[in-house]
Enzyme design. Structure first.
Site, PDB file in Angstrom:
ATOM      1  N   TYR A 134       0.874  -1.170   0.000  1.00 54.66           N
ATOM      2  CA  TYR A 134       0.000   0.000   0.000  1.00 54.66           C
ATOM      3  C   TYR A 134       0.911   1.219   0.000  1.00 54.66           C
ATOM      4  O   TYR A 134       1.517   1.562   0.994  1.00 54.66           O
ATOM      5  CB  TYR A 134      -0.884  -0.058   1.233  1.00 54.66           C
ATOM      6  CG  TYR A 134      -1.924   1.021   1.407  1.00 54.66           C
ATOM      7  CD1 TYR A 134      -2.058   2.085   0.536  1.00 54.66           C
ATOM      8  CD2 TYR A 134      -2.790   0.959   2.480  1.00 54.66           C
ATOM      9  CE1 TYR A 134      -3.019   3.054   0.731  1.00 54.66           C
ATOM     10  CE2 TYR A 134      -3.761   1.925   2.690  1.00 54.66           C
ATOM     11  CZ  TYR A 134      -3.872   2.969   1.806  1.00 54.66           C
ATOM     12  OH  TYR A 134      -4.826   3.927   2.005  1.00 54.66           O
ATOM     13  N   LYS A 157      -1.242  -1.110  -4.111  1.00 52.92           N
ATOM     14  CA  LYS A 157      -2.374  -0.180  -4.002  1.00 52.92           C
ATOM     15  C   LYS A 157      -1.741   1.200  -3.931  1.00 52.92           C
ATOM     16  O   LYS A 157      -0.983   1.518  -3.022  1.00 52.92           O
ATOM     17  CB  LYS A 157      -3.194  -0.444  -2.736  1.00 52.92           C
ATOM     18  CG  LYS A 157      -4.346   0.533  -2.569  1.00 52.92           C
ATOM     19  CD  LYS A 157      -5.015   0.336  -1.227  1.00 52.92           C
ATOM     20  CE  LYS A 157      -6.235   1.200  -1.034  1.00 52.92           C
ATOM     21  NZ  LYS A 157      -5.975   2.637  -1.020  1.00 52.92           N
TER      22      LYS A 157
END
Length: 170
Positions: A138, A163
């Site tokens: 992330y 992400k």
């Protein structure tokens, strides 16, 4: 329950509803899950920053995962954010998410202190090795992973993607 092997499409970063006493609101959480599924989204990304993960205890985060898996019933994939300030808590959350039945896990990089590339790689390697679930790094602005680190962690067995969050999309 089907196991998803690829992740594409729209996975909203789902909010976590609380009541006026700052308690997890299970009824509203279940309603939100069904509202999103009815919109034909491809999957859910839960317990991330938008999901208030850093304001919840590990037990509350686990409960959100359990409720979500129960309510989704395998209809769409679930990616659970398991990142925490320490590797031990992240691994505990990752193992719980796997037992609960999510399809993948995700984590912010360690962010409180200035960590080296070796330390960031070790963090992701340790967490990814703790389960059989696919992992998505992330990448958030406050703890931005540089391209060199992204290339390096991409080589971790089980790391399947990133992400990406940014303040702009230029």
């Amino acid at each position: 329950m089907p196991k998803f092997t690829s992740f594409s499409g729209v996975y909203p970063a789902m909010v976590t509803p609380f009541d006026e006493n700052e308690e997890l609101d299970e009824k509203r959480l279940r309603a939100l899950i069904n509202f999103l599924i009815e919109r034909k989204l491809e999957g859910l990304y839960i317990t991330g920053s938008t999901g208030e993960s850093f304001l919840m205890s590990p037990d509350e985060r686990k409960r959100v995962v359990e409720i979500t898996v129960d309510e989704v019933k395998g209809r769409i994939p679930i990616i659970a954010h398991i990142g925490a300030i320490g590797t031990r808590v992240s691994i505990d959350l990752a193992r719980h998410a796997e037992k609960a039945g999510v399809d993948a896990i995700s984590s912010v990089p360690p962010f409180y202190w200035g960590f080296s590339g070796d330390q960031i790689h070790g963090y992701y390697a340790d967490i990814t090795a703790s389960t059989s679930l696919p992992m998505l790094a992330y990448n958030v602005p406050m703890a931005a992973l540089g391209f060199d680190i992204i290339k390096r962690i991409a080589g971790i067995d089980g790391m399947v993607g990133v992400k990406y969050t940014a303040t702009t999309h230029h």
